[in-house]
Write a protein that holds these residues in place. Structure first.
Motif, PDB file in Angstrom:
ATOM      1  N   GLY A 514       0.805  -1.219   0.000  1.00 32.47           N
ATOM      2  CA  GLY A 514       0.000   0.000   0.000  1.00 32.47           C
ATOM      3  C   GLY A 514       0.833   1.263   0.000  1.00 32.47           C
ATOM      4  N   TYR A 515       2.168   1.117  -0.101  1.00 33.69           N
ATOM      5  CA  TYR A 515       3.039   2.285  -0.103  1.00 33.69           C
ATOM      6  C   TYR A 515       3.128   2.888  -1.503  1.00 33.69           C
ATOM      7  N   ILE A 516       3.292   4.200  -1.550  1.00 27.60           N
ATOM      8  CA  ILE A 516       3.289   4.912  -2.823  1.00 27.60           C
ATOM      9  C   ILE A 516       4.591   4.690  -3.579  1.00 27.60           C
ATOM     10  N   LEU A 517       4.470   4.276  -4.829  1.00 32.92           N
ATOM     11  CA  LEU A 517       5.612   4.242  -5.731  1.00 32.92           C
ATOM     12  C   LEU A 517       5.714   5.588  -6.436  1.00 32.92           C
ATOM     13  N   THR A 518       4.593   6.081  -6.928  1.00 36.20           N
ATOM     14  CA  THR A 518       4.544   7.421  -7.503  1.00 36.20           C
ATOM     15  C   THR A 518       3.155   7.996  -7.303  1.00 36.20           C
ATOM     16  N   HIS A 519       3.130   9.271  -6.942  1.00 38.52           N
ATOM     17  CA  HIS A 519       1.872   9.995  -6.731  1.00 38.52           C
ATOM     18  C   HIS A 519       2.238  11.476  -6.704  1.00 38.52           C
ATOM     19  N   PRO A 520       1.466  12.344  -7.350  1.00 35.23           N
ATOM     20  CA  PRO A 520       1.837  13.766  -7.363  1.00 35.23           C
ATOM     21  C   PRO A 520       1.891  14.399  -5.982  1.00 35.23           C
ATOM     22  N   ASP A 521       1.230  13.794  -4.989  1.00 38.71           N
ATOM     23  CA  ASP A 521       1.240  14.357  -3.637  1.00 38.71           C
ATOM     24  C   ASP A 521       2.296  13.735  -2.732  1.00 38.71           C
ATOM     25  N   LEU A 522       3.108  12.820  -3.260  1.00 42.46           N
ATOM     26  CA  LEU A 522       4.215  12.274  -2.468  1.00 42.46           C
ATOM     27  C   LEU A 522       5.263  13.361  -2.284  1.00 42.46           C
ATOM     28  N   GLN A 523       5.706  13.571  -1.039  1.00 44.75           N
ATOM     29  CA  GLN A 523       6.678  14.624  -0.731  1.00 44.75           C
ATOM     30  C   GLN A 523       7.925  13.996  -0.115  1.00 44.75           C
ATOM     31  N   PRO A 524       8.838  13.484  -0.940  1.00 39.99           N
ATOM     32  CA  PRO A 524      10.021  12.828  -0.379  1.00 39.99           C
ATOM     33  C   PRO A 524      11.035  13.792   0.198  1.00 39.99           C
ATOM     34  N   LEU A 525      10.907  15.079  -0.126  1.00 41.04           N
ATOM     35  CA  LEU A 525      11.904  16.056   0.301  1.00 41.04           C
ATOM     36  C   LEU A 525      11.257  17.141   1.147  1.00 41.04           C
ATOM     37  N   TYR A 526      12.056  17.767   1.989  1.00 37.76           N
ATOM     38  CA  TYR A 526      11.606  18.948   2.706  1.00 37.76           C
ATOM     39  C   TYR A 526      12.738  19.966   2.709  1.00 37.76           C
ATOM     40  N   GLU A 527      12.394  21.227   2.939  1.00 31.64           N
ATOM     41  CA  GLU A 527      13.375  22.303   2.908  1.00 31.64           C
ATOM     42  C   GLU A 527      13.882  22.560   4.322  1.00 31.64           C
ATOM     43  N   GLU A 528      15.185  22.588   4.494  1.00 34.10           N
ATOM     44  CA  GLU A 528      15.802  22.964   5.762  1.00 34.10           C
ATOM     45  C   GLU A 528      17.209  23.435   5.420  1.00 34.10           C
ATOM     46  N   GLY A 529      17.285  24.652   4.876  1.00 30.67           N
ATOM     47  CA  GLY A 529      18.562  25.126   4.380  1.00 30.67           C
ATOM     48  C   GLY A 529      18.790  24.604   2.971  1.00 30.67           C
ATOM     49  N   LYS A 530      18.653  23.294   2.809  1.00 26.20           N
ATOM     50  CA  LYS A 530      18.696  22.693   1.480  1.00 26.20           C
ATOM     51  C   LYS A 530      17.712  21.533   1.488  1.00 26.20           C
ATOM     52  N   LYS A 531      17.413  21.005   0.320  1.00 27.64           N
ATOM     53  CA  LYS A 531      16.427  19.937   0.242  1.00 27.64           C
ATOM     54  C   LYS A 531      16.984  18.662   0.855  1.00 27.64           C
ATOM     55  N   ARG A 532      16.221  18.051   1.741  1.00 25.91           N
ATOM     56  CA  ARG A 532      16.656  16.825   2.402  1.00 25.91           C
ATOM     57  C   ARG A 532      15.566  15.777   2.305  1.00 25.91           C
ATOM     58  N   ARG A 533      15.990  14.528   2.480  1.00 21.50           N
ATOM     59  CA  ARG A 533      15.012  13.442   2.429  1.00 21.50           C
ATOM     60  C   ARG A 533      14.257  13.339   3.746  1.00 21.50           C
ATOM     61  N   ARG A 534      12.975  13.070   3.646  1.00 19.07           N
ATOM     62  CA  ARG A 534      12.209  12.728   4.846  1.00 19.07           C
ATOM     63  C   ARG A 534      12.588  11.320   5.257  1.00 19.07           C
ATOM     64  N   SER A 535      12.604  11.062   6.550  1.00 15.24           N
ATOM     65  CA  SER A 535      13.053   9.747   7.021  1.00 15.24           C
ATOM     66  C   SER A 535      12.118   8.635   6.597  1.00 15.24           C
ATOM     67  N   SER A 536      10.820   8.947   6.435  1.00 18.03           N
ATOM     68  CA  SER A 536       9.850   7.886   6.135  1.00 18.03           C
ATOM     69  C   SER A 536       9.243   8.033   4.748  1.00 18.03           C
ATOM     70  N   TYR A 537       9.989   8.691   3.833  1.00 11.59           N
ATOM     71  CA  TYR A 537       9.413   8.976   2.518  1.00 11.59           C
ATOM     72  C   TYR A 537       9.095   7.716   1.732  1.00 11.59           C
ATOM     73  N   SER A 538       9.808   6.609   1.992  1.00 11.12           N
ATOM     74  CA  SER A 538       9.618   5.405   1.182  1.00 11.12           C
ATOM     75  C   SER A 538       8.480   4.524   1.694  1.00 11.12           C
ATOM     76  N   SER A 539       7.874   4.898   2.818  1.00 10.71           N
ATOM     77  CA  SER A 539       6.758   4.090   3.330  1.00 10.71           C
ATOM     78  C   SER A 539       5.534   4.967   3.587  1.00 10.71           C
ATOM     79  N   VAL A 540       5.302   5.892   2.660  1.00 11.53           N
ATOM     80  CA  VAL A 540       4.091   6.720   2.734  1.00 11.53           C
ATOM     81  C   VAL A 540       2.938   5.922   2.146  1.00 11.53           C
ATOM     82  N   ASP A 541       1.922   5.708   2.946  1.00  7.06           N
ATOM     83  CA  ASP A 541       0.792   4.887   2.525  1.00  7.06           C
ATOM     84  C   ASP A 541      -0.155   5.717   1.657  1.00  7.06           C
ATOM     85  N   LEU A 542      -0.832   5.039   0.733  1.00  8.46           N
ATOM     86  CA  LEU A 542      -1.779   5.723  -0.140  1.00  8.46           C
ATOM     87  C   LEU A 542      -2.833   6.460   0.674  1.00  8.46           C
TER      88      LEU A 542
END
Length: 1073
Positions: A514-542
């Motif tokens: 049920g985890y997202i492979l691709t979706h326009p609302d998936l947000q794998p990155l966040y801004e904190e000085g520079k773009k960084r990966r979210r720790s749980s970006y690969s297990s965002v459920d639909l």
């Protein structure tokens, strides 16, 4: 006295009358006049410079030759799934060729312990010593920038070999593996020639080295360390082993104090690293009692997703060593837990294992094993002996060998990772003996190597295991490694024709979990000085992005690989979450065969459910497509230019021309190409129209309008400049730095999407703020061109202009100075201190205000009382939104030490302390290290701010279309505040005029700030326990009857008594107690 009272009464009447008369102080007729004057002016400008009327007329002329069709969602999603299946199949075929070549090469190779072989080490290539000579295992390695690999310097003829920092480059096992795997080079090159869309191809060896194609130079960090170990990657673990249920037992008896407990924590953390989304686990600490590391999860297992693993890692800090250890209680609990959980059918329902992390066992506990695990031995036992002492080693070895497990001893922190890995090769044996080359696909993850301007690139990996096929090693089940190739999510999106999905439509894919492979609302990155990966970006459920589906109907149907449809009203945010569109979406879904993925398509009702086809000659279309002002969507695939080596440098327009000239190696989307030719012809007259405006010097003399633009449903765009490029206030529209302004693989431009939800014939005005300079801000005006006059007509195109903000503001203030009085004396004026005038948009953001610092600010922050009243009166509607991928700041009063030690390479430095301690065994035995270590931890405790995943709720506001004007009063502390709001005709704007003589600041602001959703302990526990529907992988290889269970670790040093005991094991199994 009466006179005084009378005077006081008159004064009260006078004051009261002044307050009550305040509403009459803002005449509605005057505000309506201002709004009408401003609306007429800006619509005239927008219509004139955008050419909207001309374009509407041109589409009307072609209407008789146009065929409108309603989109068949099921048919569309099936077609897209078939195309994705074919794309994935090509990647899978490349992997199969690598597997065959690797196994053949190994079969023909004879191990040579003295083999010396020069290979290209990924770190050492092109390195020289002080004398300028190539270093050993380096040598000259030609690297050239390649656009396909984001302009990284690569070698398309050869691969390189990376060896983990903690391993010897010339170790015999590595030398032999590197030597025979050299045969993969020719297959790498052949695969790339067959499918030029391939990116990285690689072989991860069970010995630890990593062969990567194309060759690229690797650079260690500032400490000279390369953390990468291929055996610790998800693609390797998934391909090598079957899904598993794991119980980790951690000894916290008194003898585990000090460094031993630190090593134990690191060992548990490394075990967690090896678990994936198809695995389930729990951790139990034991001394004379049992302590579930997470008490809430007593008696169950949880999915090994990133969120759960991180949660347990934090709990490891709370382990303290004391009292005596009762291993029999712990083993009994672990066996019962695995058995009970397996019966629920909620776990992996495949392999089962107990990981025992301890510094010793006083007996073999064969009674427990006889009661729970013999004779079938379905639960493997993997003991990890912590420390240098070997007094209890034989007992732990017995447990491993008697239960198809593997025994290792971990003496230092530096030993942890390599020793933890051993269990994976044991679990891979049944699969190897079965010769089952199960193909696996990972969830989406970020690849930093191919980082682009938007940050790390999202990938999925397809991988297969490589086995030793030598007959003499069959029952040992030797895993040679895993081969794989990466597939960028962007390539998946290329297979989706955005033009068929409409303006708000989109496609998405999820995994079996049920985890997202691709979706326009998936947000794998966040801004904190520079773009960084979210720790749980690969297990965002639909369910976290399609959160309106509260019953998970859509998600569960897709997880179960069904084909069908589903409908619901949704709230979709745009403009970086500031605005919301309320839509009614129809969803269509099916599975992608040959993969664990399911594909979904969302189509918005109304114009989103219709498409149309025009009819035009190819010659005419190509002629108009070559106009200099024409551009095509960069991320859309009109023609596939990646399948032939001569095509990658072609523009899409050149590719279309080549296609119609008969190029046999070009594959194009004929429907899309024909429609883009149609749009090119229909929109062509605007080039001449805009040019005539630009040449007329009397027009636009103050250069307030800078750009005119249009876009069509086929991704075609035209742009015309009314000023020189270097005179543009803002060049974002030309540079496409702001991805929301352009056509992308998964969305239409923001100005197009917002215009589509307005009434045809009107314009949407939006502000683009330049944070660096007020003078660089601009206003966009955009409107749609419907194909037909009917309500549900498909939208053919959208047009717009870019204006200077200062020009737009000047038009507003000019309009607000008009009045209808015959004597020219206006009753009110925006120049007066007694009133404030604002221009806001339909989402409540200020576009014009007397205080320039309020430009772009939410109206409720400036005028909270008025915004609150507008909401309560129904002029604006509050829409609650949720972000389940948010990042929150928390203040943590914690220790840095433990978290640092859980990092495998910083652990190496900590190990040096222990080596010094080992010099004085006596001091170690009396836990002097423990005493000093505890002081260190205490001293380093302190507060710090952390960024952690969280859930937030925040409001957005939308104007009520049916309410054109409102007069309101607000009861404040000592007065009544009046205001008038009037819609600007043919726009999404409102003029707000407010009485300034009454102060309502005590009512506070209305903001759109997010609020963290706080869960109480009971709810947190329920969320941890709750498991959504998931589909298990199709294959499972828990054990094999031919497996040699005597390969159980350290057996070469078994004592005679233990060897004799193991020889008697078959008798014990036949006659259990």
């Amino acid at each position: 006295m009466k006179c005084v009272l009378y005077c006081v009464f008159l004064l009260w009447i006078t004051l009261h009358t002044r307050v009550c008369a305040s509403p009459q102080g803002i005449p509605l007729a005057v505000v309506k006049l201002w709004a009408s004057a401003f609306g007429g002016e800006i619509k005239s400008i927008a219509a004139k410079y955008s050419g909207s009327q001309l374009l509407q007329k041109k589409y009307k002329e072609f209407e008789p030759s146009v065929r409108v069709e309603e989109i068949d969602g099921i048919k569309l999603v099936k077609r897209l799934a078939k195309e994705m299946e074919q794309m994935f199949h090509k990647k899978a075929e490349a992997i199969k060729r690598l597997v065959e070549a690797a196994e053949e090469a190994h079969l023909n190779h004879e191990e040579d312990p003295d083999l010396q072989y020069e290979y290209f080490n990924a770190v050492l290539i092109n390195e020289v010593d002080e004398e300028g000579k190539s270093v050993e295992l380096g040598g000259e390695f030609i690297l050239q920038p390649n656009e396909h690999f984001n302009n990284l310097s690569v070698n398309l003829s050869l691969s390189v070999v990376q060896v983990p920092t903690n391993m010897y480059n010339r170790d015999s096992a590595i030398m032999n593996g590197v030597y025979w795997s050299e045969a993969l080079n020719t297959v790498f090159v052949d695969n790339f020639n067959r499918d030029p869309s391939l990116i990285w191809q690689y072989f991860g060896s069970a010995k630890g080295f990593f062969r990567q194609y194309p060759g690229i130079k690797w650079t260690p960090d500032e400490h000279g360390v390369l953390e990468f170990d291929c055996r610790n990657r998800k693609w390797y673990i998934q391909a090598a082993t079957s899904p598993k249920d794991v119980v980790i037992l951690v000894d916290v008896s008194g003898s585990m104090k000090g460094l031993r407990l630190t090593i134990a924590r690191q060992t548990v953390s490394s075990i967690l690293d090896t678990l994936g989304d198809d695995d389930f686990f729990n951790i139990i600490a034991y001394n004379e009692e049992l302590h579930y590391v997470e008490p809430c999860l007593n008696g169950t297992l949880v999915q090994a997703d990133i969120t759960n693993k991180n949660h347990f890692r934090q709990r490891l800090d709370k382990l303290f060593a004391k009292r005596i250890g009762m291993l029999d209680l712990a083993l009994t609990e672990a066996f019962e837990l695995l058995s009970n959980f397996n019966q629920t059918g909620r776990g992996s329902v495949c392999s089962q294992a107990i990981m025992l992390v301890t510094d010793g066992a006083v007996e073999t506990y064969d009674a427990v094993f006889a009661a729970y695990n013999w004779p079938d031995r379905k639960v493997r036992v993997f003991p990890y002996l912590i420390g240098r002492e070997s007094a209890f080693a034989d007992n732990l070895k017995w447990m491993a060998c008697a239960n198809k497990g593997y025994f290792t001893q971990i003496s230092t922190l530096a030993d942890v990772q390599e020793n933890v890995m051993e269990y994976l090769h044991v679990l891979s044996r049944p699969k190897v003996i079965d010769r089952e080359h199960d193909m696996v696909w990972t969830e989406a993850y970020a690849d930093n190597t191919l980082e682009d301007a938007q940050g790390p690139v999202l990938m999925t990996t397809v991988a297969m295991p490589v086995f030793s096929t030598k007959n003499e090693t069959r029952n040992k089940g030797i895993l040679l490694g895993v081969v794989g190739t990466d597939v960028p999510v962007s390539e998946i999106l290329k297979a989706i024709p955005k033009y068929k999905l409409g303006i708000h439509g989109y496609a998405f894919a999820i995994t079996n979990n049920g985890y997202i492979l691709t979706h326009p609302d998936l947000q794998p990155l966040y801004e904190e000085g520079k773009k960084r990966r979210r720790s749980s970006y690969s297990s965002v459920d639909l369910s976290e992005v399609e959160w309106e589906d509260t019953e998970d109907e859509l998600r569960n149907a897709m997880v179960n690989r069904q084909t069908g449809s589903f409908s619901m009203k949704v709230k979709k945010t745009v403009d970086k979450g500031k605005r919301v569109l309320v839509l009614h979406n129809d969803y269509y879904y099916t599975d992608i065969k040959g993969t664990p993925f399911s594909l979904g398509v969302a189509l918005s009702r109304g114009h989103g459910k219709y498409s149309f086809k025009g009819n035009i000659s190819v010659e005419e279309g190509l002629h108009d497509l070559e106009h200099p002002d024409v551009g095509l969507a960069d991320e859309w695939t009109y023609c596939n230019t990646e399948e032939h080596p001569e095509h990658p440098f072609l523009s899409q327009i050149d590719a279309i021309k080549l296609y119609f000239n008969g190029e046999p190696h070009l594959k194009c989307d004929l429907d899309l190409v024909q429609e883009v030719l149609f749009d090119a012809v229909v929109t062509a007259p605007l080039e001449a129209y805009w040019t005539s405006l630009a040449l007329n010097k009397s027009e636009n003399s103050d250069k307030g309008v800078e750009i005119a633009f249009l876009g069509t449903r086929t991704g075609l765009s035209r742009i015309n400049l009314f000023v020189m490029p270097d005179q543009l206030t803002n060049q974002d529209f030309l540079t496409a730095e702001d991805k929301e302004l352009v056509f992308s693989a998964d969305h239409f431009p923001l100005w197009y999407k917002r215009a589509a939800e307005q009434v045809p014939g009107t314009f949407v005005y939006s502000l683009s703020i330049n944070q660096a300079s007020e003078n660089k801000s601009v206003v966009y005006a955009s409107g749609t061109i419907p194909l037909l006059d009917e309500r549900e007509s498909p939208i053919a195109a959208a047009v717009g202009i870019q204006m200077k903000l200062e020009f737009f503001q000047r038009k507003f203030w000019t309009a607000s100075r008009q009045c209808a009085a015959l004597d020219g004396k206006c009753s009110i004026s925006c120049d007066s201190d007694d009133i404030s005038c604002y221009l806001i948009d339909n989402n409540g953001f200020i576009i014009v205000a007397e205080d320039l610092s309020l430009t772009g600010v939410f109206f409720g922050k400036a005028e909270g009382a008025v915004m609150g009243k507008l909401v309560s009166m129904g002029s604006f509607k509050r829409v609650n939104l949720y972000d389940y991928q948010a990042i929150c700041r928390v203040y943590a009063h914690t220790s840095d030490t433990a978290h640092t030690l859980l990092h495998p390479y910083f652990a190496l430095f900590a190990a040096l302390r222990w080596i010094l301690t080992e010099l004085v065994i006596f001091l170690l035995e009396f836990n002097l290290y423990s005493w000093t270590s505890d002081l260190t931890v205490t001293a380093q405790r302190g507060g710090r701010t952390l960024l952690v995943p969280c859930d937030t709720e925040y409001p957005a506001f939308v104007s009520e279309r049916t309410i054109k004007e409102t007069v309101g009063n607000i009861d404040c502390e000592s007065c009544v505040k009046s205001f008038v709001i009037q819609q600007i005709p043919s726009s999404n704007l409102f003029m707000v005029v407010i009485d300034n003589t009454c102060d309502c600041s005590e009512l506070g602001p209305v903001t759109t700030d997010p609020r963290e959703i706080m869960y109480n302990e009971s709810l947190k526990c329920e969320r941890l326990k709750f498991q959504k529907d998931r589909r298990r992988p199709d294959t499972c290889h828990p054990f094999h009857h031919e497996e040699n269970s005597m390969e159980c670790g350290g057996s070469e040093s078994l004592t005679p008594s233990l060897t004799a005991s193991l020889l008697l094991l078959p008798i014990v199994l036949l006659f259990p107690r």
